[in-house]
Motif scaffolding. Sequence first.
Motif, PDB file in Angstrom:
ATOM      1  N   GLY A 156      -4.288  32.264  -2.368  1.00 41.77           N
ATOM      2  CA  GLY A 156      -3.976  32.680  -3.732  1.00 41.77           C
ATOM      3  C   GLY A 156      -5.075  32.302  -4.709  1.00 41.77           C
ATOM      4  N   ILE A 157      -5.595  31.077  -4.585  1.00 42.80           N
ATOM      5  CA  ILE A 157      -6.661  30.621  -5.473  1.00 42.80           C
ATOM      6  C   ILE A 157      -7.923  31.458  -5.250  1.00 42.80           C
ATOM      7  N   GLY A 158      -8.256  31.713  -3.975  1.00 45.45           N
ATOM      8  CA  GLY A 158      -9.452  32.487  -3.659  1.00 45.45           C
ATOM      9  C   GLY A 158      -9.375  33.926  -4.146  1.00 45.45           C
ATOM     10  N   MET A 159      -8.229  34.569  -3.955  1.00 44.28           N
ATOM     11  CA  MET A 159      -8.071  35.944  -4.420  1.00 44.28           C
ATOM     12  C   MET A 159      -8.136  36.021  -5.940  1.00 44.28           C
ATOM     13  N   SER A 160      -7.572  35.032  -6.617  1.00 44.15           N
ATOM     14  CA  SER A 160      -7.651  35.002  -8.081  1.00 44.15           C
ATOM     15  C   SER A 160      -9.088  34.824  -8.544  1.00 44.15           C
ATOM     16  N   MET A 161      -9.852  34.002  -7.830  1.00 45.20           N
ATOM     17  CA  MET A 161     -11.266  33.826  -8.174  1.00 45.20           C
ATOM     18  C   MET A 161     -12.043  35.122  -7.969  1.00 45.20           C
ATOM     19  N   ARG A 162     -11.712  35.863  -6.922  1.00 46.77           N
ATOM     20  CA  ARG A 162     -12.372  37.159  -6.702  1.00 46.77           C
ATOM     21  C   ARG A 162     -12.012  38.147  -7.800  1.00 46.77           C
ATOM     22  N   GLY A 163     -10.860  37.920  -8.432  1.00 55.22           N
ATOM     23  CA  GLY A 163     -10.451  38.751  -9.555  1.00 55.22           C
ATOM     24  C   GLY A 163     -10.996  38.271 -10.892  1.00 55.22           C
ATOM     25  N   GLY A 164     -11.843  37.235 -10.867  1.00 56.60           N
ATOM     26  CA  GLY A 164     -12.473  36.757 -12.097  1.00 56.60           C
ATOM     27  C   GLY A 164     -11.605  35.844 -12.925  1.00 56.60           C
ATOM     28  N   SER A 165     -10.727  35.060 -12.263  1.00 57.42           N
ATOM     29  CA  SER A 165      -9.863  34.132 -12.991  1.00 57.42           C
ATOM     30  C   SER A 165      -9.598  32.917 -12.110  1.00 57.42           C
ATOM     31  N   VAL A 166      -8.834  31.978 -12.632  1.00 61.55           N
ATOM     32  CA  VAL A 166      -8.390  30.829 -11.837  1.00 61.55           C
ATOM     33  C   VAL A 166      -6.897  30.623 -12.059  1.00 61.55           C
ATOM     34  N   ILE A 167      -6.237  30.084 -11.023  1.00 68.16           N
ATOM     35  CA  ILE A 167      -4.850  29.647 -11.204  1.00 68.16           C
ATOM     36  C   ILE A 167      -4.775  28.127 -11.054  1.00 68.16           C
ATOM     37  N   ASP A 168      -5.945  27.511 -10.911  1.00 67.11           N
ATOM     38  CA  ASP A 168      -6.043  26.053 -10.879  1.00 67.11           C
ATOM     39  C   ASP A 168      -7.206  25.650 -11.776  1.00 67.11           C
ATOM     40  N   GLY A 169      -6.888  25.106 -12.955  1.00 65.70           N
ATOM     41  CA  GLY A 169      -7.889  24.878 -13.985  1.00 65.70           C
ATOM     42  C   GLY A 169      -8.847  23.736 -13.763  1.00 65.70           C
ATOM     43  N   THR A 170      -8.617  22.890 -12.753  1.00 65.36           N
ATOM     44  CA  THR A 170      -9.517  21.745 -12.562  1.00 65.36           C
ATOM     45  C   THR A 170     -10.931  22.194 -12.195  1.00 65.36           C
ATOM     46  N   GLU A 171     -11.071  23.399 -11.650  1.00 61.55           N
ATOM     47  CA  GLU A 171     -12.409  23.891 -11.346  1.00 61.55           C
ATOM     48  C   GLU A 171     -13.220  24.092 -12.622  1.00 61.55           C
ATOM     49  N   VAL A 172     -12.550  24.491 -13.698  1.00 64.05           N
ATOM     50  CA  VAL A 172     -13.220  24.638 -14.991  1.00 64.05           C
ATOM     51  C   VAL A 172     -13.683  23.272 -15.492  1.00 64.05           C
ATOM     52  N   LEU A 173     -12.812  22.268 -15.364  1.00 68.25           N
ATOM     53  CA  LEU A 173     -13.174  20.912 -15.764  1.00 68.25           C
ATOM     54  C   LEU A 173     -14.349  20.402 -14.937  1.00 68.25           C
ATOM     55  N   ALA A 174     -14.359  20.741 -13.648  1.00 72.90           N
ATOM     56  CA  ALA A 174     -15.447  20.311 -12.772  1.00 72.90           C
ATOM     57  C   ALA A 174     -16.781  20.917 -13.214  1.00 72.90           C
ATOM     58  N   ILE A 175     -16.760  22.194 -13.605  1.00 70.50           N
ATOM     59  CA  ILE A 175     -17.978  22.854 -14.093  1.00 70.50           C
ATOM     60  C   ILE A 175     -18.475  22.172 -15.362  1.00 70.50           C
ATOM     61  N   TYR A 176     -17.547  21.881 -16.272  1.00 70.28           N
ATOM     62  CA  TYR A 176     -17.903  21.251 -17.562  1.00 70.28           C
ATOM     63  C   TYR A 176     -18.475  19.841 -17.352  1.00 70.28           C
ATOM     64  N   LEU A 177     -17.763  19.014 -16.576  1.00 66.14           N
ATOM     65  CA  LEU A 177     -18.226  17.644 -16.348  1.00 66.14           C
ATOM     66  C   LEU A 177     -19.507  17.613 -15.519  1.00 66.14           C
ATOM     67  N   GLY A 178     -19.646  18.584 -14.595  1.00 65.07           N
ATOM     68  CA  GLY A 178     -20.863  18.653 -13.793  1.00 65.07           C
ATOM     69  C   GLY A 178     -22.095  18.870 -14.651  1.00 65.07           C
ATOM     70  N   ARG A 179     -21.957  19.656 -15.707  1.00 68.69           N
ATOM     71  CA  ARG A 179     -23.081  19.890 -16.623  1.00 68.69           C
ATOM     72  C   ARG A 179     -23.370  18.658 -17.474  1.00 68.69           C
ATOM     73  N   LYS A 180     -22.318  17.956 -17.883  1.00 73.60           N
ATOM     74  CA  LYS A 180     -22.477  16.797 -18.765  1.00 73.60           C
ATOM     75  C   LYS A 180     -22.980  15.560 -18.025  1.00 73.60           C
ATOM     76  N   LEU A 181     -22.505  15.379 -16.777  1.00 70.15           N
ATOM     77  CA  LEU A 181     -22.782  14.139 -16.046  1.00 70.15           C
ATOM     78  C   LEU A 181     -23.812  14.316 -14.942  1.00 70.15           C
ATOM     79  N   SER A 182     -24.390  15.495 -14.828  1.00 66.58           N
ATOM     80  CA  SER A 182     -25.384  15.778 -13.781  1.00 66.58           C
ATOM     81  C   SER A 182     -24.822  15.540 -12.383  1.00 66.58           C
TER      82      SER A 182
END
Length: 324
Positions: A156-182
Amino acid sequence: MNPFIAKIIIDVARKQLEKKQVNRPVTKKQLDPLVRKYEVEVSHAIKEYIFIAIGVLSAGFGLKGFLLPNSFIDGGATGISLLLENVTSLNLGVLLIIVNLPFILLASKTIGNKFAIKSIIAIACLAIVVHFINYPTITEDKLLIAVFGGFFLGLGIGMSMRGGSVIDGTEVLAIYLGRKLSLTIGDVLLLINILIFSVGAYVLSIETALYAILTYMAAAKTVDFVVDGVEEYVGVTIISNEHEALRLMLIKKLRRACTIYAGKGGFGTSGESYDKDIIYTVVTRLELAKLQTEIDKIDRNAFVIMGVVKDLKGGMIKKKPMKK
């Protein structure tokens, strides 16, 4: 495309052009590019929302058919929601929206409003599915729950990602913190999930937390499989003095398209440089052994660079299969 939808697109494009050029007729030459643009946007949007719909139904099945009836948890925002559902009286559908909402707001700033809107639609649909659809409880075996619950949730998560969205928001947080904390996105997700599983071990039991790790691993592997595709492609760069023979081998024997670009040698005494053609092609991992064999037949000393290609579009790789 459906004729009815195509007619609507043409009418919309015509009206938009008529607004821009009042009292001037709209020509076919002006209309066609705008129609093509809208057709691409509509067809992609339909495909993406089909992916999201399949993802929502699959994730709902994983939650209601496996994890929820047996008080299991997963990682990420879904895991937080499941954990809160076990210790509060709130419905899981409501918790999914509440837990994911901060991540979606972050996504609007980090990734874009379009992505955030599609994600909140996907999460809201998942909440509705979890609340209203009564999936059957498939099994009470803990190992099967962990593996297949994780599989359907990951699908379900993978198909939603292929559709250009997420159903689990922690991936967004991971992208944000990854940029801030290297840090890498994987490192951030690992830290988040360690925290979730630690709380799960304290609130529920160590056994439940261990099964949750197994569920998370099954989900993560399924997401990789769905997002990266069934076939894994390899980009191959070949540098050799026998570049013409290698080019002909790729085209005639392996029936693969290739790209040739000019380069200069940088190895040698100071100031020494020479021109050479560099070959680039893409093959599947299953075809890699044959390619290496054919390269060695022509030039054993060829410098070959290989890198995994996550996805590709166009070209001839899927149209002309390699000869046996």
